[in-house]
Design an enzyme around this catalytic site. Sequence first.
Site, PDB file in Angstrom:
ATOM      1  N   ARG A 124      -1.949 -25.773  31.672  1.00  0.00           N
ATOM      2  CA  ARG A 124      -3.214 -25.077  31.493  1.00  0.00           C
ATOM      3  C   ARG A 124      -4.230 -26.013  30.829  1.00  0.00           C
ATOM      4  O   ARG A 124      -3.874 -26.805  29.968  1.00  0.00           O
ATOM      5  CB  ARG A 124      -3.038 -23.845  30.601  1.00  0.00           C
ATOM      6  N   TYR A 131      -2.350 -25.865  39.549  1.00  0.00           N
ATOM      7  CA  TYR A 131      -1.138 -25.651  38.773  1.00  0.00           C
ATOM      8  C   TYR A 131      -1.166 -24.353  37.962  1.00  0.00           C
ATOM      9  O   TYR A 131      -2.135 -24.058  37.257  1.00  0.00           O
ATOM     10  CB  TYR A 131      -0.918 -26.814  37.810  1.00  0.00           C
ATOM     11  N   LYS A 155      -2.589 -15.421  33.783  1.00  0.00           N
ATOM     12  CA  LYS A 155      -3.309 -15.443  32.508  1.00  0.00           C
ATOM     13  C   LYS A 155      -4.773 -15.017  32.678  1.00  0.00           C
ATOM     14  O   LYS A 155      -5.320 -14.315  31.829  1.00  0.00           O
ATOM     15  CB  LYS A 155      -3.246 -16.834  31.888  1.00  0.00           C
ATOM     16  N   HIS A 167       0.168 -10.645  25.673  1.00  0.00           N
ATOM     17  CA  HIS A 167       1.077 -11.730  26.042  1.00  0.00           C
ATOM     18  C   HIS A 167       2.452 -11.415  25.457  1.00  0.00           C
ATOM     19  O   HIS A 167       2.860 -11.969  24.444  1.00  0.00           O
ATOM     20  CB  HIS A 167       0.517 -13.040  25.477  1.00  0.00           C
ATOM     21  N   SER A 184       3.881 -19.461  24.344  1.00  0.00           N
ATOM     22  CA  SER A 184       4.606 -20.070  25.457  1.00  0.00           C
ATOM     23  C   SER A 184       5.665 -21.033  24.939  1.00  0.00           C
ATOM     24  O   SER A 184       5.462 -21.736  23.942  1.00  0.00           O
ATOM     25  CB  SER A 184       3.623 -20.812  26.370  1.00  0.00           C
ATOM     26  N   CYS A 225       8.450 -20.387  23.516  1.00  0.00           N
ATOM     27  CA  CYS A 225       9.087 -19.978  22.258  1.00  0.00           C
ATOM     28  C   CYS A 225      10.201 -18.952  22.476  1.00  0.00           C
ATOM     29  O   CYS A 225      10.593 -18.252  21.545  1.00  0.00           O
ATOM     30  CB  CYS A 225       8.057 -19.409  21.300  1.00  0.00           C
ATOM     31  N   ASP A 267       6.665 -11.850  30.187  1.00  0.00           N
ATOM     32  CA  ASP A 267       5.464 -12.613  29.801  1.00  0.00           C
ATOM     33  C   ASP A 267       4.247 -11.765  29.467  1.00  0.00           C
ATOM     34  O   ASP A 267       3.514 -12.088  28.547  1.00  0.00           O
ATOM     35  CB  ASP A 267       5.109 -13.599  30.909  1.00  0.00           C
ATOM     36  N   ARG A 308       8.365 -25.684  35.894  1.00  0.00           N
ATOM     37  CA  ARG A 308       8.481 -24.234  36.052  1.00  0.00           C
ATOM     38  C   ARG A 308       9.391 -23.810  37.203  1.00  0.00           C
ATOM     39  O   ARG A 308       9.616 -24.552  38.138  1.00  0.00           O
ATOM     40  CB  ARG A 308       7.084 -23.637  36.310  1.00  0.00           C
TER      41      ARG A 308
END
Length: 644
Positions: free
Chosen positions: A102, A254, A263, A283, A305, A307, A330, A423
């Site tokens: 991102r 991406y 997002k 989130h 993210s 975690c 997510d 990913r």
Amino acid sequence: MPDFDCGGEYVSVRNCAGHFQRVSGSQPARKLSVVSLLPNKLRQFVEESVRLCRPSDVYVCDGSEAENSMLIDRLLENRTIVALPKYKNCFLARSSPRDVARVESRTFICTRERRVAVNVPRGSVKGQLGNWMSPEDADRAIAERFPGCMRGRTMYVIPFSMGPLNSPYSKIGVQLTDSPYVVCSMRVMTRMGTQVLEKLDSPEADCYFVKALHSVGTPADGRIEHPHWPCDPDRTIILHKLETDEIVSYGSGYGGNSLLGKKCFALRIGSSIARREGWLAEHMLILGVTDPKGRKRYVVAAFPSSCGKTNMAMMQPSLPGYKVECVGDDIVWMRFDRDGQLRAINPEFGFFGVAPGTSRATNPVAMDTVFENTIFTNVAQTSDGGVYWEGMEAPEPGVTITDWQGEPWTPGTSRPAAHPNSRFCTPAEQCPIIDPHWQSPEGVPIDAILFGGRRPKGVPLVYEAFDWKHGVFVGASMKSETTAAAEHKGKSIMHDPFAMRPFFGYNFGHYLQHWLSMETAVPGRKLPKVYHVNWFRKDDQGKFMWPGYGENSRVLDWILRRVDDEPGTARPTPIGYVPTRETFNTEGLRVDFDALFSVSVDFWKEEIAEVANFLNEQLAEDLPKDIQVQIDKIFSRLNTYQIY
């Protein structure tokens, strides 16, 4: 017969079945544009975007298997992906090395007034909670990038639903893109295709949809560095127009930059819509946990993210008699029902998980999920037709590895085999522990909200907020080590309120006030209890103090007992309730209970002072009074706390 005239250039429009034919009365059949059969508002959006981007043709996606196969063949031909014969219907994409995460610094919320979009920091302090751009500057940025950017390419029209099509919680979007990789990924991540288009054209929908325009871009000099992965990293920009619920993304193919349902829609635009309509877009993961007595409750958890959201959402509990089922890993959309119960849906349809660190040891459920119908991106490839990433079990002897940039790789090499933000894009329905109600249109009832991050020092394994307002402060005070999901380099502790720092769709002070309003907006609401967890506390030797993974079920066990108001399960500290030794199950573990749950007055005075300074500097006059009251209360408790 041409489909429509685009400023003197005719553009062909089709779908998987080619052009539509229509017979009207006694008139002969005539070829009609697919676009001419779209709802008027959608047709206008497509035609305006075609005039701007000048694609060679337009393709309206139906979401079918035949269509997906056609696009996969196109991606294979362009070498955007390669097949992975070791698995069923799996593929590997390697992006440009300059397009791997991102781009938070180039992501903007666009409103007429800056304060609507982002908080205005005090004095000369730099804002850390979002970037603002005026509509005029946004239009200039679009005019500098988009004209003719799709020449020689197909514009794909992707109608998609965030959430089950039959849910009143769901929202429809339409993304226009010149990337078949994005189309295939959106098919995994959203409910996409003809049924959505039909829903959009129904009277009750009123043709409302979130507009999302995306192009991988064409560099200003016309030179595409990596033909298999076109992008324009020097001019990448992601814009969110709140007043019109529009997303415009340019230059990146991406992840969260290009899969605009994720997002951009589900969090940034979603949180703005949620504020208008009185709900929450967050989130968070959602899991269902059943205790040994057979009682099932649902929990949501907000972690930054990388975690451990996916690991927790797919947990295999170590405690006998417990069962965890996954609703989502997510994003969550939550609202109170007529009875005052908070209910949640997962607006997504797939998992877009971080690969490195996922293994049989850490997340066996994910490993049982991802090796079918999956698009991997920027992981390593093995000579036997499989994939590899850091943390994954070593391949069989004699099997060689090619890293994410296509270079030979051997264990012990200094560079990683897989990019740290590599990913897997996988259908959620393949998860062996997917919750039977994961697509329930009314959502699942939420009993507890968890916040957490990577905190190596000072923060207990788990503590409970004293009440709703304190819980909102706990979310506001979240901090965590930075990860590879964005542009950050190196490890540092960063403020990440509600795990939403990169995803706020509007002013964070107004966001806090919106959360606070949940307590009183409707009489009789049943507010979930709020907790903070920290799986990542380390001892003086730098070793993790808690084993994590399946052992986190012990934390859930304690939380559910607290939800049930079981007496004697907690003791108060200045920061919240922590478990009592007698009621927190550590049987069979060798852990230092006192150290795991210690609350150092010196650490927390420094911590709260730093959090208070951050919030006051960042939010200035937009800091809700209730949050300042919580800060004052914690300092008061710290000044009178007796450790025992």
